[in-house]
Design a protein around this motif. Sequence first.
Motif, PDB file in Angstrom:
ATOM      1  N   ALA A   1       0.335  -1.313   0.464  1.00 34.23           N
ATOM      2  CA  ALA A   1      -0.260  -0.014  -0.083  1.00 34.23           C
ATOM      3  C   ALA A   1       0.725   1.398  -0.289  1.00 34.23           C
ATOM      4  CB  ALA A   1      -1.621   0.089   1.165  1.00 34.23           C
ATOM      5  N   PRO A   2       1.494   1.464   0.871  1.00 30.75           N
ATOM      6  CA  PRO A   2       3.182   2.531   0.555  1.00 30.75           C
ATOM      7  C   PRO A   2       3.600   2.880  -0.576  1.00 30.75           C
ATOM      8  CG  PRO A   2       3.286   0.971   2.800  1.00 30.75           C
ATOM      9  CD  PRO A   2       2.160   0.420   1.806  1.00 30.75           C
ATOM     10  N   ALA A   3       3.966   1.742  -1.381  1.00 30.37           N
ATOM     11  CA  ALA A   3       4.147   1.977  -2.285  1.00 30.37           C
ATOM     12  C   ALA A   3       3.665   2.043  -3.984  1.00 30.37           C
ATOM     13  CB  ALA A   3       4.690   0.578  -3.366  1.00 30.37           C
ATOM     14  N   LEU A   4       2.475   2.340  -3.432  1.00 31.49           N
ATOM     15  CA  LEU A   4       1.381   2.738  -4.211  1.00 31.49           C
ATOM     16  C   LEU A   4       0.854   4.186  -4.301  1.00 31.49           C
ATOM     17  CD1 LEU A   4      -1.493   1.628  -6.159  1.00 31.49           C
ATOM     18  CD2 LEU A   4      -2.899   1.623  -4.521  1.00 31.49           C
ATOM     19  N   ILE A   5       1.120   4.436  -3.408  1.00 35.03           N
ATOM     20  CA  ILE A   5       0.960   5.850  -2.378  1.00 35.03           C
ATOM     21  C   ILE A   5       2.105   6.409  -2.833  1.00 35.03           C
ATOM     22  CG2 ILE A   5       0.709   7.253  -0.439  1.00 35.03           C
ATOM     23  CD1 ILE A   5      -1.696   5.537  -1.447  1.00 35.03           C
ATOM     24  N   GLN A   6       3.677   5.572  -3.072  1.00 32.80           N
ATOM     25  CA  GLN A   6       4.420   6.521  -2.820  1.00 32.80           C
ATOM     26  C   GLN A   6       4.040   6.920  -5.223  1.00 32.80           C
ATOM     27  OE1 GLN A   6       8.274   4.633  -2.006  1.00 32.80           O
ATOM     28  NE2 GLN A   6       9.383   6.501  -2.145  1.00 32.80           N
TER      29      GLN A   6
ATOM     30  N   LEU B   1      -1.124  -3.806  -8.213  1.00 30.10           N
ATOM     31  CA  LEU B   1      -1.217  -2.523  -8.780  1.00 30.10           C
ATOM     32  C   LEU B   1      -0.258  -1.169  -8.228  1.00 30.10           C
ATOM     33  CD1 LEU B   1      -4.247  -2.848  -6.570  1.00 30.10           C
ATOM     34  CD2 LEU B   1      -4.748  -2.587  -9.580  1.00 30.10           C
ATOM     35  N   LYS B   2       0.496  -1.607  -7.394  1.00 33.52           N
ATOM     36  CA  LYS B   2       1.603  -0.770  -6.733  1.00 33.52           C
ATOM     37  C   LYS B   2       3.198   0.182  -7.779  1.00 33.52           C
ATOM     38  CE  LYS B   2       6.067  -4.083  -5.773  1.00 33.52           C
ATOM     39  NZ  LYS B   2       6.987  -4.092  -5.785  1.00 33.52           N
ATOM     40  N   VAL B   3       2.462  -1.525  -8.946  1.00 35.26           N
ATOM     41  CA  VAL B   3       3.426  -0.554  -9.989  1.00 35.26           C
ATOM     42  C   VAL B   3       3.286   0.396 -11.258  1.00 35.26           C
ATOM     43  CG1 VAL B   3       5.263  -2.933 -10.213  1.00 35.26           C
ATOM     44  CG2 VAL B   3       3.255  -2.455 -11.541  1.00 35.26           C
ATOM     45  N   LEU B   4       1.695   0.346 -11.026  1.00 39.01           N
ATOM     46  CA  LEU B   4       1.406   1.679 -11.613  1.00 39.01           C
ATOM     47  C   LEU B   4       0.811   2.557 -11.189  1.00 39.01           C
ATOM     48  CD1 LEU B   4      -1.283  -1.585 -13.712  1.00 39.01           C
ATOM     49  CD2 LEU B   4       0.908  -0.466 -14.000  1.00 39.01           C
ATOM     50  N   SER B   5       0.362   3.527 -12.570  1.00 36.24           N
ATOM     51  CA  SER B   5      -0.010   4.952 -11.186  1.00 36.24           C
ATOM     52  C   SER B   5      -1.603   5.038 -11.214  1.00 36.24           C
ATOM     53  CB  SER B   5       0.404   6.406 -12.709  1.00 36.24           C
ATOM     54  OG  SER B   5      -0.842   5.842 -13.647  1.00 36.24           O
ATOM     55  N   PRO B   6      -2.539   5.763 -10.726  1.00 35.09           N
ATOM     56  CA  PRO B   6      -3.844   5.924 -10.442  1.00 35.09           C
ATOM     57  C   PRO B   6      -4.711   5.061 -11.950  1.00 35.09           C
ATOM     58  CG  PRO B   6      -3.036   6.784  -8.457  1.00 35.09           C
ATOM     59  CD  PRO B   6      -2.056   6.417  -9.318  1.00 35.09           C
ATOM     60  N   PRO B   7      -4.554   6.745 -12.647  1.00 32.59           N
ATOM     61  CA  PRO B   7      -4.617   6.636 -13.634  1.00 32.59           C
ATOM     62  C   PRO B   7      -4.869   5.356 -14.800  1.00 32.59           C
ATOM     63  CG  PRO B   7      -3.336   8.784 -13.974  1.00 32.59           C
ATOM     64  CD  PRO B   7      -2.870   7.313 -12.344  1.00 32.59           C
ATOM     65  N   GLU B   8      -3.286   4.528 -14.868  1.00 34.92           N
ATOM     66  CA  GLU B   8      -2.683   3.326 -15.548  1.00 34.92           C
ATOM     67  C   GLU B   8      -4.235   2.353 -14.821  1.00 34.92           C
ATOM     68  OE1 GLU B   8       1.982   3.922 -16.620  1.00 34.92           O
ATOM     69  OE2 GLU B   8       1.373   3.509 -14.733  1.00 34.92           O
ATOM     70  N   ILE B   9      -4.014   2.253 -13.780  1.00 32.60           N
ATOM     71  CA  ILE B   9      -4.702   1.020 -13.238  1.00 32.60           C
ATOM     72  C   ILE B   9      -6.994   1.967 -13.538  1.00 32.60           C
ATOM     73  CG2 ILE B   9      -6.057   0.820 -10.819  1.00 32.60           C
ATOM     74  CD1 ILE B   9      -3.442   1.117  -9.753  1.00 32.60           C
TER      75      ILE B   9
END
Length: 107
Positions: free
Chosen positions: A16-21, A64-72
């Motif tokens: 989760a922290p990696a996704l936010i970062q 999910l952690k390797v993608l940005s929210p727009p990519e997700i």
Amino acid sequence: LLENEPVGPALLVYYAPALIQKAGAAHARGALHVLAAVYRAARALFPCSALEAESCITVRIDVLKVLSPPEIAAVAQWHLRQTSDISAEAVRGPPCGEAEGPVVRMA
């Protein structure tokens, strides 16, 4: 003192922290929306119960952690797949059927 009986299981979302970062300041709100969807789906797979008050579920969001929210969001379909009695993982695409085990779509 607690007014209500404790319930569980607790939900631990790996990465989760990696996704936010990865989202950075520009997409922090989107990343929080993604995490909220992950938590909702995880809670649907692992409902609250007083019997599970001292247990913990691990939810892996490696994909999910390797993608940005727009990519997700561009992928449009994600779901959580239960991998054991104490774990689940985020998976890209629609569920593949009963052979995949318990699943919940992430909205």
